[in-house]
Design a protein around this motif. Structure first.
Motif, PDB file in Angstrom:
ATOM      1  N   SER A   1       0.846  -1.187   0.000  1.00 22.50           N
ATOM      2  CA  SER A   1       0.000   0.000   0.000  1.00 22.50           C
ATOM      3  C   SER A   1       0.888   1.246   0.000  1.00 22.50           C
ATOM      4  N   PHE A   2       0.447   2.231  -0.772  1.00 24.76           N
ATOM      5  CA  PHE A   2       1.180   3.482  -0.891  1.00 24.76           C
ATOM      6  C   PHE A   2       0.280   4.625  -0.436  1.00 24.76           C
ATOM      7  N   SER A   3       0.902   5.651   0.070  1.00 23.52           N
ATOM      8  CA  SER A   3       0.136   6.854   0.398  1.00 23.52           C
ATOM      9  C   SER A   3      -0.142   7.611  -0.902  1.00 23.52           C
ATOM     10  N   HIS A   4      -1.023   8.563  -0.825  1.00 22.86           N
ATOM     11  CA  HIS A   4      -1.359   9.367  -2.008  1.00 22.86           C
ATOM     12  C   HIS A   4      -0.113  10.071  -2.557  1.00 22.86           C
ATOM     13  N   ASP A   5       0.669  10.661  -1.678  1.00 24.99           N
ATOM     14  CA  ASP A   5       1.874  11.376  -2.115  1.00 24.99           C
ATOM     15  C   ASP A   5       2.876  10.436  -2.777  1.00 24.99           C
ATOM     16  N   GLU A   6       3.012   9.234  -2.247  1.00 26.96           N
ATOM     17  CA  GLU A   6       3.933   8.262  -2.846  1.00 26.96           C
ATOM     18  C   GLU A   6       3.463   7.868  -4.243  1.00 26.96           C
ATOM     19  N   LEU A   7       2.160   7.635  -4.394  1.00 27.29           N
ATOM     20  CA  LEU A   7       1.625   7.287  -5.713  1.00 27.29           C
ATOM     21  C   LEU A   7       1.791   8.434  -6.706  1.00 27.29           C
TER      22      LEU A   7
ATOM     23  N   GLU B  89       4.162  10.677  -6.694  1.00 29.27           N
ATOM     24  CA  GLU B  89       5.584  10.744  -7.045  1.00 29.27           C
ATOM     25  C   GLU B  89       5.965   9.618  -8.010  1.00 29.27           C
ATOM     26  N   ILE B  90       5.433   8.426  -7.784  1.00 30.13           N
ATOM     27  CA  ILE B  90       5.688   7.301  -8.692  1.00 30.13           C
ATOM     28  C   ILE B  90       5.145   7.630 -10.086  1.00 30.13           C
TER      29      ILE B  90
ATOM     30  N   SER C  79       7.352  10.375 -11.773  1.00 32.54           N
ATOM     31  CA  SER C  79       8.652   9.872 -12.230  1.00 32.54           C
ATOM     32  C   SER C  79       8.495   8.928 -13.424  1.00 32.54           C
TER      33      SER C  79
END
Length: 161
Positions: A11-17, A19-20, A23
């Motif tokens: 599971s990823f946080s909104h900010d991590e998703l 950024e992914i 990129s």
């Protein structure tokens, strides 16, 4: 019973998703030979405009400012002068945002005090077709200061008579 794939969910946080996604898009655009020159923070609208340009559905126009700066603007081939003005607004606002300029431009003031000119011809009719005016791909346009009409109130009175 759960499968091994379900047990290994990440599971990823909104900010991590976000950024992914950023990129990944940056890598895809950088690897594409048609879009590799675009800035890393390109918008979907800018990508669509560049693709339309490459497919011959749009045209690129160079807008020269008095200070020597040149803005590249992409506008649809069947567009009108008003579409050109909207494209200028979008392009300039995006460029200023990339440069970190927080200044807000009053486009109403810009169009009230300036005309667009093409080969000495003032583009004062917003409904005029760009093709009919003679504008084509890679044309050069300029900002021209509007001449202020003297005795505007007298002119208005004489028109009523």
């Amino acid at each position: 019973m759960t499968s091994p794939a379900e047990d290994e969910r990440v599971s990823f946080s909104h900010d991590e998703l976000m950024e992914i996604t950023r990129s990944t898009l940056k890598e895809l655009i950088a690897s594409d030979e048609l879009l590799s020159y675009l800035p890393p923070d390109v918008t979907a609208e800018e990508v669509a405009a560049e693709l339309a340009l490459r497919h011959g559905q749009s045209m690129s126009i160079n807008l020269h400012k008095e200070n020597g700066q040149i803005w590249k603007v992409v506008v649809p081939k069947g567009g009108r002068v008003v579409d050109l003005k909207r494209a200028i607004r979008r392009s300039v606002n995006a460029q200023l945002a990339r440069e970190g300029v927080k200044k807000k431009i009053s486009w109403r003031y810009v169009w009230r005090t300036n005309h667009l000119a093409f080969e000495g011809q003032i583009l004062d009719d917003d409904s005029a077709s760009l093709v009919d005016v003679g504008i084509r791909n890679k044309c050069d346009l300029r900002f021209v200061k509007r001449r202020r009409e003297k005795n505007f109130s007298n002119r208005r009175l004489s028109m009523k008579s």
